[in-house]
Write an enzyme that holds these catalytic residues in place. Structure first.
Site, short mmCIF file in Angstrom:
data_model
loop_
_atom_site.label_atom_id
_atom_site.label_comp_id
_atom_site.label_asym_id
_atom_site.label_seq_id
_atom_site.Cartn_x
_atom_site.Cartn_y
_atom_site.Cartn_z
N LEU B 307 0.63 -1.02 -0.14
CA LEU B 307 0.03 0.03 -0.18
C LEU B 307 0.83 1.41 0.03
O LEU B 307 2.00 1.21 0.64
CB LEU B 307 -0.86 0.04 1.21
CG LEU B 307 -1.93 -1.06 1.40
CD1 LEU B 307 -2.83 -0.95 2.66
CD2 LEU B 307 -2.98 -0.93 0.27
N TYR B 364 3.70 -0.30 -9.24
CA TYR B 364 3.84 -1.01 -10.50
C TYR B 364 2.91 -0.47 -11.45
O TYR B 364 3.27 -0.19 -12.71
CB TYR B 364 3.15 -2.63 -9.94
CG TYR B 364 3.03 -3.45 -11.11
CD1 TYR B 364 4.07 -4.16 -11.51
CD2 TYR B 364 1.89 -3.86 -11.59
CE1 TYR B 364 4.34 -5.00 -12.59
CE2 TYR B 364 2.00 -4.82 -12.77
CZ TYR B 364 3.04 -5.45 -13.10
OH TYR B 364 3.02 -6.38 -13.78
N THR B 399 0.50 -17.99 -13.59
CA THR B 399 1.74 -18.60 -13.72
C THR B 399 2.15 -18.88 -12.05
O THR B 399 1.21 -18.73 -11.30
CB THR B 399 2.44 -17.05 -13.95
OG1 THR B 399 2.16 -16.16 -12.93
CG2 THR B 399 2.16 -16.53 -15.27
#
Lengths: 458, 458
Positions: B307, B364, B399
């Site tokens: 966060l 990200y 994945t």
């Protein structure tokens, strides 16, 4: 069922939902979707403070300085550095001079450190520039990075707090009046149900001596579909902000329409928006009764849901006729009239279904996506006349219509957003009232989602 | 846990999910989210038919005729009118001459009537023009209407069927080679996990005598982050399509990298993409070992989720450095090299987190949104050199990394899309391999979501 009984029945079912999300798989699911306990959102009222607490302005340079000065002019309590443990009402981060993604680190970590000190219903607002195809790659990367950050932070905030952004077109200063009008909208309770979204300031706008309590004083607005629900809320909100409102609806809405118009000292006009002369009749009514027309709100709309596999021509065509073809035809009449000029406004109601599509709504989505195309390409025509055109795209809004959706479907739909609740008709109305303001003169061609950052599956 | 045990453990938990959605509230919830039984998707193989069944071409005029001719050239079974009860493999609707939203009715009702006759894993593909700000309002409304329709229909289709669209820039004919390359991608199993999305053909492209089975024959490709997961799948897929592949990864990936490179008769290059000379070293390796460099796939990426309130500089900066700053720096080297010219390709891996943000991923999302900004603004630089640059934005892909996500979170994430399942690394790879094709020469500056029309909450 009476309104009161209906409301209490909905509350009962809401409790069942709360039980479901309190343990086991339901709890895990709720966590993932971010649905613990919806906050009571801070809504706008003319007498309430703009934000609840000091505003921290993050960023350096002339842009940040200018924004801080505007906030001081608005009598806000401004901080240029966080004071440990002091609770904040908002954080404004000014990133107008960003050149490389590596420059995002400092301001974002500064914000991160201050997040724990946010009051309930706080606001994060970024002010930056949109990435352009003509930008150098690093510049475009930095600018677009802000988009990813704001949408992420919006998903992290809790307790009614939101994160949104103002985008400055080329040549527009961070403290340009249009940008500051968007900042003020995001800071205020007007944007209660707007989360993770951006407004673009494409022209400077006018440094009006705005009366923020009654910004629409002296203007005349028409609202279609005004007899009920979102349309009635729009009419009331524009009237509260000072506009004289012409409430338009179909003759069948009779009493409801008259009640709305009377309650706001406006006038009622019974009219089918699909009539070939609808635009002319609205103009005629506005000029003859009120001497002018400044603001057009295209709210009238219908749904005729069916999977495309079961769709018939009547359902498809009626939705297109009411929701988009009528707006195109009326706008032609307004744009051809010398009475609709100067600081004129068109605001259309689209839908998140028009942005992301929706199962069972291919006709509705076509019409509401059509509204978005129309709005963007009408902007140049309105700019020639000194006006603007924008759209709002509501997500799940609690109305009589949504009250008819089956329980589980409604419960999920209403929670599937970052604010964990449905919006109110007034939330849509506040966004429209903002676009109608003289201070928003440089804000055009926007499609603003009023959806709590709904999970729409675009 | 061995791969086999891990897979069977995941299957067990998947069964629990199936139980949960089979009754009561869970069933209602599942219905709302559209999660009954995920279909086994039709994936591409060079020897499989393009689609399974006849292709109905809806629409009139030169555009539709041209598209039908191309499909015949591809040895497809083409229908210009639906034959009652005949099962269809695909419907292609050509709407390149649309002028008003009222014209959407006929083609859409035609499609609606044919939907019940779709085979499993069928395809709906529209071919139309994007709405432009400079369009007349009615034209823009009609054109944007297609967007709402395709995204709605994508949400209605079942049994692995998808709906996507090709957008034709100004002056591009419906049957231009670039548009047909996009059509072929959407019809084929290459697009198995692409749903509700659009590809824009911005130039005619070359009418190459494409060898559809080995479209990348003779070309040299570099793939970063190629030792595992999506990167390894990209390397294998490009090699299957005929490319000689340079597999790049960090030295720590050693054995995995060598194994991937050997299995596809490529070469391995150990390299940290954040090194200042990474681009130069890739060029040097490509030229000295293979004599050329045609295709660059920027796949290397890391996550350091927190966060924003708990974020530290190390997490933030490393994600920016690896995921975006390195790509900017390497692209500068490639663009400065005369060896990377002609029909060159850059394809970057973004993420739906870069489009919509994601809780816990502000760093990200900043980097992946940055990639999108970079790709769009690099297009003009690549066009000057006769090349293209595009991005793919994967959603939930199964994945090793996603296998570590807690069960309930993963189950929900994997089902929250129109195809009710996670994608495979190969699905991302197929989209990249498409952008790499000579036939896609006119297809640039796209950001293609490979996410099954994920509910991302933009």
């Amino acid at each position: 069922m009476s309104q009161t009984n209906k409301a209490s029945a909905i509350r009962d079912k809401s409790d069942k939902y709360t039980e479901f999300v309190s343990r086991g798989f339901g709890r895990d699911l709720a966590k993932r979707l971010g649905l613990p306990q919806p906050a009571v959102l801070r809504r706008y009222s003319p007498n309430a403070p703009l934000v609840e607490g000091p505003i921290l302005v993050v960023g350096q340079g002339a842009g940040a300085d200018g924004v801080a000065r505007v906030l001081l002019d608005w009598h806000q309590d401004v901080r240029r550095h966080a004071t440990p443990k002091e609770k904040l009402g908002a954080i404004v981060v000014v990133l107008d001079a960003l050149e490389h993604p590596e420059q995002l680190s400092d301001p974002m970590l500064t914000i991160g450190a201050a997040l724990r000190d946010l009051n309930r219903n706080a606001r994060i607002v970024s002010i930056s520039r949109p990435a352009l195809d003509s930008d150098a790659p690093a510049l475009a990367a930095a600018r677009n990075g802000v988009d990813g950050i704001i949408r992420s932070v919006a998903k992290e905030l809790r307790a009614g707090a939101t994160a949104n952004g103002v985008l400055l077109a080329n040549g527009i200063a961070a403290d340009a009046p249009s940008a500051m009008s968007a900042l003020r909208f995001f800071l205020s309770g007007r944007s209660a149900f707007v989360d993770g979204q951006f407004l673009t300031a494409s022209a400077d706008g006018a440094a009006t001596g705005t009366d923020w309590a009654r910004p629409l004083d002296g203007s005349v607005a028409v609202v279609t579909g005004a007899a009920r629900g979102i349309g009635a809320a729009i009419a009331r909100t524009l009237a509260r902000d000072g506009a004289t409102v012409i409430a338009v609806d179909v003759p069948a809405a009779g009493d409801h329409l008259a009640a709305v118009a009377n309650s706001i000292r406006g006038t009622a006009l019974q009219l089918d928006v699909t009539a070939p002369d609808a635009g002319a009749r609205i103009l005629e009514h506005a000029i003859s009764r009120h001497g002018r027309l400044d603001i057009v709100v295209h709210n009238a709309g219908i749904t005729r849901d069916k999977l495309l596999a079961n769709m018939d021509a009547a359902r498809w065509d009626s939705v297109i006729a009411v929701n988009i073809a009528s707006q195109l035809r009326m706008n032609e009449a307004f744009l051809a009239s010398s009475s609709f000029a100067g600081n004129a406004r068109i605001i259309s109601v689209s839908s998140t279904s028009g942005i992301a599509g929706n199962r069972g709504q291919s006709n509705y989505a076509a019409s509401k996506a059509g509204v978005i195309g129309m709005v963007r390409s009408t902007a140049k025509l309105m700019a020639e006349r000194g006006g603007t055109v924008n759209a709002v795209a509501p997500g799940f809004i609690e109305t009589d219509m949504t009250a008819k959706i089956p329980f589980a479907t409604r419960e999920v739909a209403r929670r599937l957003n970052s604010l964990q609740q449905g919006g109110r008709p007034g939330d849509v109305a506040e966004a429209i009232a903002y676009f109608a303001q003289p201070a928003a003169a440089g804000v055009t061609a926007n499609v603003l989602r009023v959806c709590g950052q709904n999970l729409v599956g675009q």
